[in-house]
Design a protein around this motif. Sequence first.
Motif, PDB file in Angstrom:
ATOM      1  N   GLY A 257      -3.205  -2.828   9.713  1.00 27.68           N
ATOM      2  CA  GLY A 257      -2.511  -1.694  10.315  1.00 27.68           C
ATOM      3  C   GLY A 257      -1.647  -0.903   9.361  1.00 27.68           C
ATOM      4  O   GLY A 257      -1.080   0.116   9.751  1.00 27.68           O
ATOM      5  N   SER A 258      -1.546  -1.347   8.098  1.00 27.75           N
ATOM      6  CA  SER A 258      -0.666  -0.644   7.161  1.00 27.75           C
ATOM      7  C   SER A 258      -1.154   0.771   6.868  1.00 27.75           C
ATOM      8  O   SER A 258      -0.358   1.662   6.590  1.00 27.75           O
ATOM      9  CB  SER A 258      -0.519  -1.429   5.860  1.00 27.75           C
ATOM     10  N   GLY A 259      -2.458   0.983   6.935  1.00 25.79           N
ATOM     11  CA  GLY A 259      -2.989   2.323   6.717  1.00 25.79           C
ATOM     12  C   GLY A 259      -2.493   3.291   7.770  1.00 25.79           C
ATOM     13  O   GLY A 259      -2.129   4.437   7.466  1.00 25.79           O
ATOM     14  N   ARG A 260      -2.430   2.827   9.009  1.00 24.08           N
ATOM     15  CA  ARG A 260      -1.938   3.679  10.095  1.00 24.08           C
ATOM     16  C   ARG A 260      -0.439   3.942   9.945  1.00 24.08           C
ATOM     17  O   ARG A 260       0.054   5.027  10.249  1.00 24.08           O
ATOM     18  CB  ARG A 260      -2.237   3.032  11.448  1.00 24.08           C
ATOM     19  N   VAL A 261       0.270   2.920   9.466  1.00 26.91           N
ATOM     20  CA  VAL A 261       1.712   3.103   9.239  1.00 26.91           C
ATOM     21  C   VAL A 261       1.950   4.180   8.190  1.00 26.91           C
ATOM     22  O   VAL A 261       2.774   5.071   8.360  1.00 26.91           O
ATOM     23  CB  VAL A 261       2.365   1.786   8.788  1.00 26.91           C
ATOM     24  N   LEU A 262       1.193   4.109   7.094  1.00 24.07           N
ATOM     25  CA  LEU A 262       1.353   5.097   6.033  1.00 24.07           C
ATOM     26  C   LEU A 262       1.044   6.497   6.533  1.00 24.07           C
ATOM     27  O   LEU A 262       1.747   7.456   6.216  1.00 24.07           O
ATOM     28  CB  LEU A 262       0.454   4.744   4.847  1.00 24.07           C
ATOM     29  N   ASN A 263      -0.022   6.624   7.294  1.00 23.81           N
ATOM     30  CA  ASN A 263      -0.367   7.939   7.847  1.00 23.81           C
ATOM     31  C   ASN A 263       0.780   8.472   8.705  1.00 23.81           C
ATOM     32  O   ASN A 263       1.131   9.652   8.631  1.00 23.81           O
ATOM     33  CB  ASN A 263      -1.643   7.858   8.668  1.00 23.81           C
ATOM     34  N   LYS A 264       1.348   7.590   9.518  1.00 22.59           N
ATOM     35  CA  LYS A 264       2.457   8.012  10.381  1.00 22.59           C
ATOM     36  C   LYS A 264       3.659   8.444   9.556  1.00 22.59           C
ATOM     37  O   LYS A 264       4.280   9.476   9.824  1.00 22.59           O
ATOM     38  CB  LYS A 264       2.840   6.859  11.318  1.00 22.59           C
ATOM     39  N   LEU A 265       3.982   7.664   8.539  1.00 19.27           N
ATOM     40  CA  LEU A 265       5.139   7.985   7.708  1.00 19.27           C
ATOM     41  C   LEU A 265       4.959   9.321   7.004  1.00 19.27           C
ATOM     42  O   LEU A 265       5.871  10.160   6.972  1.00 19.27           O
ATOM     43  CB  LEU A 265       5.374   6.874   6.686  1.00 19.27           C
ATOM     44  N   ILE A 266       3.783   9.520   6.390  1.00 19.51           N
ATOM     45  CA  ILE A 266       3.528  10.753   5.645  1.00 19.51           C
ATOM     46  C   ILE A 266       3.411  11.957   6.578  1.00 19.51           C
ATOM     47  O   ILE A 266       4.026  13.012   6.347  1.00 19.51           O
ATOM     48  CB  ILE A 266       2.247  10.619   4.799  1.00 19.51           C
ATOM     49  N   GLN A 267       2.627  11.816   7.631  1.00 17.46           N
ATOM     50  CA  GLN A 267       2.331  12.949   8.496  1.00 17.46           C
ATOM     51  C   GLN A 267       3.538  13.444   9.287  1.00 17.46           C
ATOM     52  O   GLN A 267       3.596  14.607   9.670  1.00 17.46           O
ATOM     53  CB  GLN A 267       1.198  12.584   9.460  1.00 17.46           C
ATOM     54  N   ASN A 268       4.511  12.579   9.516  1.00 18.58           N
ATOM     55  CA  ASN A 268       5.654  12.980  10.328  1.00 18.58           C
ATOM     56  C   ASN A 268       6.836  13.501   9.515  1.00 18.58           C
ATOM     57  O   ASN A 268       7.882  13.811  10.077  1.00 18.58           O
ATOM     58  CB  ASN A 268       6.105  11.815  11.214  1.00 18.58           C
ATOM     59  N   VAL A 269       6.680  13.588   8.201  1.00 14.94           N
ATOM     60  CA  VAL A 269       7.710  14.236   7.386  1.00 14.94           C
ATOM     61  C   VAL A 269       7.646  15.745   7.617  1.00 14.94           C
ATOM     62  O   VAL A 269       6.560  16.329   7.701  1.00 14.94           O
ATOM     63  CB  VAL A 269       7.517  13.925   5.888  1.00 14.94           C
ATOM     64  N   ARG A 270       8.788  16.359   7.716  1.00 16.46           N
ATOM     65  CA  ARG A 270       8.851  17.804   7.885  1.00 16.46           C
ATOM     66  C   ARG A 270       9.824  18.410   6.864  1.00 16.46           C
ATOM     67  O   ARG A 270      10.944  17.934   6.692  1.00 16.46           O
ATOM     68  CB  ARG A 270       9.320  18.183   9.298  1.00 16.46           C
TER      69      ARG A 270
ATOM     70  N   ARG B  79       0.869  -1.173   0.000  1.00 16.67           N
ATOM     71  CA  ARG B  79       0.000   0.000   0.000  1.00 16.67           C
ATOM     72  C   ARG B  79       0.906   1.224   0.000  1.00 16.67           C
ATOM     73  O   ARG B  79       1.918   1.259   0.697  1.00 16.67           O
ATOM     74  CB  ARG B  79      -0.903   0.012   1.237  1.00 16.67           C
ATOM     75  N   TRP B  80       0.540   2.217  -0.807  1.00 20.40           N
ATOM     76  CA  TRP B  80       1.368   3.417  -0.887  1.00 20.40           C
ATOM     77  C   TRP B  80       0.507   4.669  -0.716  1.00 20.40           C
ATOM     78  O   TRP B  80      -0.704   4.662  -0.922  1.00 20.40           O
ATOM     79  CB  TRP B  80       2.139   3.479  -2.205  1.00 20.40           C
ATOM     80  N   SER B  81       1.191   5.736  -0.362  1.00 20.99           N
ATOM     81  CA  SER B  81       0.539   7.032  -0.227  1.00 20.99           C
ATOM     82  C   SER B  81       1.548   8.096  -0.628  1.00 20.99           C
ATOM     83  O   SER B  81       2.758   7.927  -0.406  1.00 20.99           O
ATOM     84  CB  SER B  81       0.086   7.252   1.223  1.00 20.99           C
ATOM     85  N   TYR B  82       1.075   9.160  -1.253  1.00 19.69           N
ATOM     86  CA  TYR B  82       2.012  10.217  -1.615  1.00 19.69           C
ATOM     87  C   TYR B  82       1.377  11.587  -1.480  1.00 19.69           C
ATOM     88  O   TYR B  82       0.156  11.756  -1.470  1.00 19.69           O
ATOM     89  CB  TYR B  82       2.581   9.986  -3.015  1.00 19.69           C
ATOM     90  N   PHE B  83       2.259  12.559  -1.363  1.00 24.86           N
ATOM     91  CA  PHE B  83       1.875  13.965  -1.248  1.00 24.86           C
ATOM     92  C   PHE B  83       2.756  14.751  -2.198  1.00 24.86           C
ATOM     93  O   PHE B  83       3.966  14.512  -2.281  1.00 24.86           O
ATOM     94  CB  PHE B  83       2.086  14.452   0.186  1.00 24.86           C
TER      95      PHE B  83
ATOM     96  N   ALA C  64       5.502   7.119   0.356  1.00 25.92           N
ATOM     97  CA  ALA C  64       5.714   6.086   1.363  1.00 25.92           C
ATOM     98  C   ALA C  64       4.947   4.839   0.964  1.00 25.92           C
ATOM     99  O   ALA C  64       3.866   4.913   0.376  1.00 25.92           O
ATOM    100  CB  ALA C  64       5.242   6.576   2.735  1.00 25.92           C
ATOM    101  N   ALA C  65       5.525   3.690   1.275  1.00 26.16           N
ATOM    102  CA  ALA C  65       4.862   2.422   0.971  1.00 26.16           C
ATOM    103  C   ALA C  65       5.240   1.395   2.017  1.00 26.16           C
ATOM    104  O   ALA C  65       6.352   1.405   2.550  1.00 26.16           O
ATOM    105  CB  ALA C  65       5.251   1.921  -0.421  1.00 26.16           C
ATOM    106  N   THR C  66       4.304   0.503   2.314  1.00 21.12           N
ATOM    107  CA  THR C  66       4.567  -0.588   3.228  1.00 21.12           C
ATOM    108  C   THR C  66       3.764  -1.793   2.793  1.00 21.12           C
ATOM    109  O   THR C  66       2.825  -1.671   2.001  1.00 21.12           O
ATOM    110  CB  THR C  66       4.221  -0.196   4.679  1.00 21.12           C
ATOM    111  N   ALA C  67       4.132  -2.968   3.278  1.00 23.90           N
ATOM    112  CA  ALA C  67       3.433  -4.189   2.894  1.00 23.90           C
ATOM    113  C   ALA C  67       1.966  -4.079   3.279  1.00 23.90           C
ATOM    114  O   ALA C  67       1.622  -3.576   4.355  1.00 23.90           O
ATOM    115  CB  ALA C  67       4.081  -5.395   3.569  1.00 23.90           C
ATOM    116  N   ALA C  68       1.082  -4.536   2.390  1.00 25.27           N
ATOM    117  CA  ALA C  68      -0.356  -4.497   2.671  1.00 25.27           C
ATOM    118  C   ALA C  68      -0.667  -5.534   3.744  1.00 25.27           C
ATOM    119  O   ALA C  68      -0.622  -6.735   3.498  1.00 25.27           O
ATOM    120  CB  ALA C  68      -1.144  -4.791   1.395  1.00 25.27           C
ATOM    121  N   ALA C  69      -0.943  -5.053   4.931  1.00 25.70           N
ATOM    122  CA  ALA C  69      -1.200  -5.922   6.075  1.00 25.70           C
ATOM    123  C   ALA C  69      -2.060  -5.148   7.061  1.00 25.70           C
ATOM    124  O   ALA C  69      -2.208  -3.927   6.943  1.00 25.70           O
ATOM    125  CB  ALA C  69       0.121  -6.340   6.720  1.00 25.70           C
TER     126      ALA C  69
END
Length: 226
Positions: A195-208, A160-164, A188-193
């Motif tokens: 909780g992966s949606g929460r991982v992606l949110n954390k990865l994207i949202q914590n970039v500064r 699963r991936w997410s981008y901004f 950001a991308a992580t294995a589809a499993a």
Amino acid sequence: MARSFALLAALAVAAISCSGDPAQPPTGRPASVNDPRFTRISAYGVSAEVPGDWVATPADEIEYATGVSASPGPGRLVPGEQGLLATRVDATQVGAPSDLYYLAAKGPVMARLRADQRCIVTGKTVYADHAPTAITGRASPGDFVATARGTCSMHDVKTRWSYFVAAPGFGPAQTRGIPGSGLYVIMAATAAAPGSGRVLNKLIQNVRFGQDGAADFVRALGKTPV
């Protein structure tokens, strides 16, 4: 101008391409959203939080685009597989008109994602899309800010991936991030499993970028981050 656009297009495509070496299998375990070992990394004024067992490196392989990169295994990050890439383009070094950052963000980025048959776009939110004055002939901030998400299937593994992406132009979002930047990209991308949606949110949202994250760019437009 043609050379400048070609450079910007290459920067945008490289940042979010779902291409990679099919001979290289994905490595590392899926990131856990509850993993206490998430750690902050930083380079060139860009910072992020990634799982502590990921390998982090400065992202500076493409001229004028700098930031941070991290993935479960050593070697160059392959977008679409597990990992994170956050970069910004220094407009003061490129010397291209601001109009071209809009075109690079909206054109090659979105087109490449749709073109790769291994990747599917499952959702997209556009917060700002104002074609620049050079295109419309009318006064315009020439900004483009959007997010997207989806899945990729590589090596029989689904991620699963997410981008901004943000090309602030002369719009309200230009007050955010690092002064002099014309284009920001987070992938950001992580294995589809589970909780992966929460991982992606954390990865994207914590970039500064400097002190600002993706949500700050969106709020500057008077919008609510999705």
